[in-house]
Design a protein around this motif. Structure first.
Motif, PDB file in Angstrom:
ATOM      1  N   HIS A 254       0.805  -1.352  -0.131  1.00  0.00           N
ATOM      2  CA  HIS A 254       0.054  -0.069  -0.007  1.00  0.00           C
ATOM      3  C   HIS A 254       0.748   1.323  -0.014  1.00  0.00           C
ATOM      4  O   HIS A 254       0.313   2.219  -0.545  1.00  0.00           O
ATOM      5  CB  HIS A 254      -0.923   0.085   1.117  1.00  0.00           C
ATOM      6  N   MET A 255       2.061   1.301   0.782  1.00  0.00           N
ATOM      7  CA  MET A 255       2.937   2.442   0.766  1.00  0.00           C
ATOM      8  C   MET A 255       3.157   2.660  -0.676  1.00  0.00           C
ATOM      9  O   MET A 255       3.334   3.350  -1.491  1.00  0.00           O
ATOM     10  CB  MET A 255       4.274   2.121   1.657  1.00  0.00           C
ATOM     11  N   LEU A 256       3.984   1.901  -1.437  1.00  0.00           N
ATOM     12  CA  LEU A 256       4.263   1.403  -2.920  1.00  0.00           C
ATOM     13  C   LEU A 256       3.353   2.650  -3.952  1.00  0.00           C
ATOM     14  O   LEU A 256       3.900   3.513  -4.883  1.00  0.00           O
ATOM     15  CB  LEU A 256       4.830   0.003  -3.579  1.00  0.00           C
ATOM     16  N   GLU A 257       1.746   1.987  -3.288  1.00  0.00           N
ATOM     17  CA  GLU A 257       0.600   1.614  -4.553  1.00  0.00           C
ATOM     18  C   GLU A 257       0.287   3.493  -4.078  1.00  0.00           C
ATOM     19  O   GLU A 257      -0.220   3.856  -5.160  1.00  0.00           O
ATOM     20  CB  GLU A 257      -0.514   1.434  -3.686  1.00  0.00           C
ATOM     21  N   GLY A 258       0.415   3.850  -3.244  1.00  0.00           N
ATOM     22  CA  GLY A 258       0.911   4.675  -2.672  1.00  0.00           C
ATOM     23  C   GLY A 258       1.719   6.520  -3.438  1.00  0.00           C
ATOM     24  O   GLY A 258       1.824   7.453  -2.555  1.00  0.00           O
ATOM     25  N   GLY A 259       2.848   6.004  -4.099  1.00  0.00           N
ATOM     26  CA  GLY A 259       3.733   6.181  -3.897  1.00  0.00           C
ATOM     27  C   GLY A 259       5.397   6.772  -3.477  1.00  0.00           C
ATOM     28  O   GLY A 259       6.138   7.440  -3.754  1.00  0.00           O
ATOM     29  N   ALA A 260       5.263   5.950  -2.356  1.00  0.00           N
ATOM     30  CA  ALA A 260       6.191   6.001  -0.999  1.00  0.00           C
ATOM     31  C   ALA A 260       7.543   5.678  -2.271  1.00  0.00           C
ATOM     32  O   ALA A 260       7.289   4.252  -3.652  1.00  0.00           O
ATOM     33  CB  ALA A 260       6.565   5.447  -0.752  1.00  0.00           C
ATOM     34  N   ASP A 261       9.257   5.936  -2.072  1.00  0.00           N
ATOM     35  CA  ASP A 261      10.319   5.566  -2.628  1.00  0.00           C
ATOM     36  C   ASP A 261      10.773   4.338  -1.895  1.00  0.00           C
ATOM     37  O   ASP A 261       9.982   4.135  -1.398  1.00  0.00           O
ATOM     38  CB  ASP A 261      11.037   6.562  -2.452  1.00  0.00           C
ATOM     39  N   LEU A 262      10.728   3.207  -3.355  1.00  0.00           N
ATOM     40  CA  LEU A 262      11.438   1.556  -3.113  1.00  0.00           C
ATOM     41  C   LEU A 262      12.319   1.963  -1.168  1.00  0.00           C
ATOM     42  O   LEU A 262      12.289   1.283  -0.902  1.00  0.00           O
ATOM     43  CB  LEU A 262      12.061   0.985  -4.364  1.00  0.00           C
ATOM     44  N   ARG A 263      13.147   2.974  -1.774  1.00  0.00           N
ATOM     45  CA  ARG A 263      14.478   3.255  -0.491  1.00  0.00           C
ATOM     46  C   ARG A 263      14.010   3.757   0.456  1.00  0.00           C
ATOM     47  O   ARG A 263      14.571   2.745   1.700  1.00  0.00           O
ATOM     48  CB  ARG A 263      15.284   3.727  -1.608  1.00  0.00           C
TER      49      ARG A 263
END
Length: 299
Positions: A254-263
């Motif tokens: 959900h963080m990734l889908e929300g636009g958070a950086d992978l790092r």
């Protein structure tokens, strides 16, 4: 054979002291090595130099014959390979019989995750105000809101909760410390628990503990108890076999889908290697494809 078992003990001490492996990891390795030692004893092996490649291949075959899952066979063989590398590196053996032994690459398996709606429905169903109910909600919120492993959740101490600054201090694998941000619903839930529930769970007859999450007897909550709490929460939304790691996977997805950086996700999860975190990019691609198929008029 006593000499071989003694060297296995040396390897376990190396993992515990020099590598900083967790007690759970060392215990799992010890179990695998005991099985290997029993096999070697049946084969009449007395010294490590008596072990050749055929011996290790036969051990692997014995695991298959005993109907171990492929993942369990691979894990045990991996432990054996690590043991023999250690023997050569430390000068206990002249050769490594597992040098040319290849482990099959496991098929890529995407982690199971909940949808955002499922998480919302689950947490919305946890509305009780009894001490154990407040504790359980706080555990669910922290597991999902901070992406913690179950051992990191049960290992939390009061001094690790720097709530006024919005973070938790986490001791992860290999005793590595990291900072996990906490805010919103997770921050509110753990604050509510610490103020209104934990004081009720502290028992005068129990051994004092700094643990954040307590059981009904006033002691530190166990990993097994957290698994049971999460499984019960899953039943509220009709999800069987919900486990704490699925909440961690859901957090990352959900963080990734929300636009958070992978790092950033890597740092929060405590992954030492970005490749471990990159599996969530595959999950995200699946999400993108589903959105495309649902939205495009000619898809």
């Amino acid at each position: 054979m006593d000499a071989v078992r003694a060297l296995m003990g040396e390897y376990l001490s190396h993992l515990r002291v020099e590598r900083g492996s967790s007690p759970l990891t060392v215990s799992a390795y010890a179990t695998d090595l005991r099985d290997y030692a029993a096999f070697l004893e049946e084969r009449g092996v007395q010294e490590v130099e008596d072990i050749d490649r055929a011996t290790v291949v036969d051990f692997e075959a014995s695991l298959v014959d005993r109907q171990y899952a492929t993942s369990s066979v691979d894990r045990r063989v991996s432990v054996i390979k690590g043991f023999h590398r250690f023997l050569v590196r430390e000068g206990y053996a002249r050769r490594n019989p597992t040098d040319t032994l290849q482990l099959p690459k496991p098929p890529e398996r995407l982690p199971d995750v909940l949808s955002v709606k499922q998480v919302d429905d689950m947490l919305s169903a946890c509305t009780g105000r009894e001490p154990l109910e407040l504790r359980n909600r706080a555990i669910l919120e922290v597991l999902y809101g901070c992406g913690l492993r179950v051992s990191e959740c049960t290992g939390l101490d009061l001094g690790d909760c720097i709530l006024d600054e919005g973070y938790l201090r986490i001791v992860g694998k290999g005793n590595k410390e990291r900072i996990a941000p906490i805010s919103g619903a997770a921050l509110e839930a753990i604050g509510d628990y610490l103020e209104h529930a934990r004081p009720e769970l502290v028992k005068p007859y129990a051994k004092p503990t700094a643990a954040v999450f307590l059981n009904a007897r006033g002691g530190r909550l166990t990993r097994q108890s957290v698994h049971a709490i999460v499984a019960e929460a899953g039943h509220l939304i009709g999800t069987d076999n919900l486990h704490p790691h699925m909440l961690r996977h859901s957090f990352a997805t959900h963080m990734l889908e929300g636009g958070a950086d992978l790092r950033v996700i890597q740092e929060i999860l405590g992954h030492s290697d970005i490749s471990t975190t990159q599996i969530y990019t595959h999950v995200n691609r699946t999400h993108i494809r589903e959105e495309y198929l649902n939205a495009h008029p000619r898809a």
